[in-house]
Design an enzyme around this catalytic site. Structure first.
Site, mmCIF file in Angstrom:
data_model
loop_
_atom_site.group_PDB
_atom_site.id
_atom_site.type_symbol
_atom_site.label_atom_id
_atom_site.label_comp_id
_atom_site.label_asym_id
_atom_site.label_seq_id
_atom_site.Cartn_x
_atom_site.Cartn_y
_atom_site.Cartn_z
ATOM 1 N N LYS A 61 -3.691 7.259 18.921
ATOM 2 C CA LYS A 61 -3.288 8.154 17.144
ATOM 3 C C LYS A 61 -4.562 7.506 16.533
ATOM 4 O O LYS A 61 -5.257 8.737 15.874
ATOM 5 C CB LYS A 61 -2.341 6.641 16.291
ATOM 6 N N LEU A 85 1.740 7.839 3.053
ATOM 7 C CA LEU A 85 2.639 7.777 3.989
ATOM 8 C C LEU A 85 3.874 6.340 3.474
ATOM 9 O O LEU A 85 4.794 6.283 3.720
ATOM 10 C CB LEU A 85 2.130 6.888 5.384
ATOM 11 N N SER A 92 -4.001 16.073 5.656
ATOM 12 C CA SER A 92 -4.549 14.616 6.537
ATOM 13 C C SER A 92 -5.007 13.431 4.926
ATOM 14 O O SER A 92 -5.252 13.886 3.800
ATOM 15 C CB SER A 92 -5.592 14.852 7.358
ATOM 16 N N ASN A 128 -4.404 4.070 10.037
ATOM 17 C CA ASN A 128 -5.136 4.337 10.883
ATOM 18 C C ASN A 128 -6.579 3.898 11.430
ATOM 19 O O ASN A 128 -6.518 2.625 10.530
ATOM 20 C CB ASN A 128 -5.945 5.790 10.439
ATOM 21 N N GLU A 174 -12.126 6.401 5.524
ATOM 22 C CA GLU A 174 -11.241 5.394 6.638
ATOM 23 C C GLU A 174 -12.454 6.057 7.202
ATOM 24 O O GLU A 174 -12.136 5.210 8.685
ATOM 25 C CB GLU A 174 -9.372 5.291 6.748
ATOM 26 N N LYS A 217 -4.817 1.150 3.462
ATOM 27 C CA LYS A 217 -5.951 1.830 3.853
ATOM 28 C C LYS A 217 -7.195 0.614 4.605
ATOM 29 O O LYS A 217 -6.919 -0.579 4.007
ATOM 30 C CB LYS A 217 -7.516 2.135 2.767
ATOM 31 N N ASN A 270 1.118 19.477 5.713
ATOM 32 C CA ASN A 270 -0.121 18.431 5.080
ATOM 33 C C ASN A 270 -1.320 18.861 5.268
ATOM 34 O O ASN A 270 -1.914 18.800 5.955
ATOM 35 C CB ASN A 270 0.484 17.064 6.406
ATOM 36 N N GLY A 274 0.714 -1.211 0.149
ATOM 37 C CA GLY A 274 -0.091 0.217 0.019
ATOM 38 C C GLY A 274 0.882 1.432 0.137
ATOM 39 O O GLY A 274 0.536 1.776 0.855
HETATM 40 O O1 KPL Z 1 -2.203 10.202 10.425
HETATM 41 C C1 KPL Z 1 -2.421 11.190 9.643
HETATM 42 C C2 KPL Z 1 -3.275 11.296 8.713
HETATM 43 O O2 KPL Z 1 -3.618 12.330 8.080
HETATM 44 O O3 KPL Z 1 -4.171 10.542 8.549
HETATM 45 C C3 KPL Z 1 -1.487 12.767 10.115
HETATM 46 C C4 KPL Z 1 -0.606 12.302 11.643
HETATM 47 C C5 KPL Z 1 -2.923 13.505 10.616
HETATM 48 C C6 KPL Z 1 -0.717 13.777 9.394
HETATM 49 O O4 KPL Z 1 -1.900 13.726 8.456
#
Ligand code: KPL
Length: 310
Positions: free
Chosen positions: A187, A11, A256, A105, A269, A79, A254, A7
């Protein structure tokens, strides 16, 4: 060590880029063909926080069939809704000692991976790193904080320490932990307090901390989620509200991950983030109106664009 990044979106690509500079042989796997083709042809370009652009050269592929070498470690960054299917698709290049590490996440990823890969094989992780996919073969590092890796239960083992070392060598500040479930919930609070809000308001993370309305909305969502976490036995306290804003500041530029999904009209998600809080709250007969509203707004927007793209 051969590490497969399952994936390689924003990230996964960022981590793959960093690890490709270490002794780890890194393969990025993404079903986004234009992304993998660009990496194969030109390398992976990372727009760094200092404004420079660095190029990295991990291997890349977009079909499970083209994965030839067995993986020692599979880093899962797909995801959350795609976890089960993605892990099943690469099992043929995994052996009985392949280690799986989730850096995704939301909640429920470990369980989905354990069903397919076996519970002994799966480690938990979290990261506060943020990255944006700018275009094929190009990402932007959006800042961030520490990464944590650990066993689901118990103290760090040799395999955990090895991975921490590898991440550190790649320049990613990383620690081992013996309380990963707790960190996953922390998180979750970060994502609850940033992702849907930025996705709905078309903002970058920094706005959540900069604007009074952003801080107030984030606080309300996080406090509700905190009460749910506490009811489930996680000792999180109100200090989390400020910690979420700190992550928003550290990843200010950034967008998200949910914001990026909405921008590209992709499934989000939401079910594993604010939606998970709503489900847990319903089970415990608790009221979470802010998380319910954020969830419904994202679901409505998402259903609309997914329907239009069919
Ligand atoms: O985990 C993140 C995301 O965007 O899913 C953060 C840490 C908020 C960074 O953008």
């Amino acid at each position: 060590m051969h590490m497969l990044i399952l994936g390689a979106g924003a990230l996964g690509s960022l981590i793959g880029a960093r690890l490709s500079k270490t002794e780890v042989r890194t393969t990025l796997y993404s079903t986004n063909e234009s992304h993998t083709k660009a990496i194969q042809k030109y390398g992976l370009l990372v727009e760094e926080l200092d404004g420079s652009t660095q190029s990295f050269h991990p291997a890349a592929c977009s079909t499970a069939r083209s994965l030839k070498d067995p993986a020692d470690v599979v880093l899962v960054t797909v995801k959350s809704y795609a976890t089960r299917q993605a892990v099943s698709s690469i099992m043929r290049c995994c052996g009985s000692d392949t280690v799986f590490l989730t850096l995704q996440n939301g909640v429920g990823n470990w369980e989905q991976m354990a069903e397919t890969a076996g519970p002994e094989q799966v480690l938990l992780g979290t990261t506060a790193q943020g990255a944006t996919l700018v275009g094929p073969g190009r990402i932007r590092h959006g800042g961030g904080g520490p990464t944590f890796i650990g066993e689901r239960n118990g103290p760090p083992t040799a395999r955990v320490n090895t991975l921490v070392e590898v991440f550190m060598k790649g320049g990613l500040p990383t620690h081992s932990s013996d309380r990963m479930e707790h960190l996953i919930w922390e998180k979750l609070m970060v994502n609850v307090g940033i992702n849907a809000i930025t996705a709905l308001t078309n903002t970058r993370n920094g706005m959540v901390a900069d604007l009074e309305a952003g801080r107030a909305l984030s606080r309300s969502a996080v406090l509700e989620a905190l009460h749910v976490a506490q009811a489930k036995g996680f000792a999180l306290d109100e200090e989390m509200v400020e910690r979420v804003l700190q992550v928003a500041r550290a990843t200010a530029v950034n967008r998200s991950s949910m914001g990026q999904d909405v921008d590209r009209k992709k499934r989000t998600e939401i079910d594993a983030i604010n939606g998970a809080i709503v489900r847990f709250a319903d089970d415990a007969r608790m009221d979470v109106p802010v998380n319910r509203t954020l969830t419904q707004l994202i679901q409505m927007m998402e259903s609309n664009y997914l329907k239009c793209s069919q």
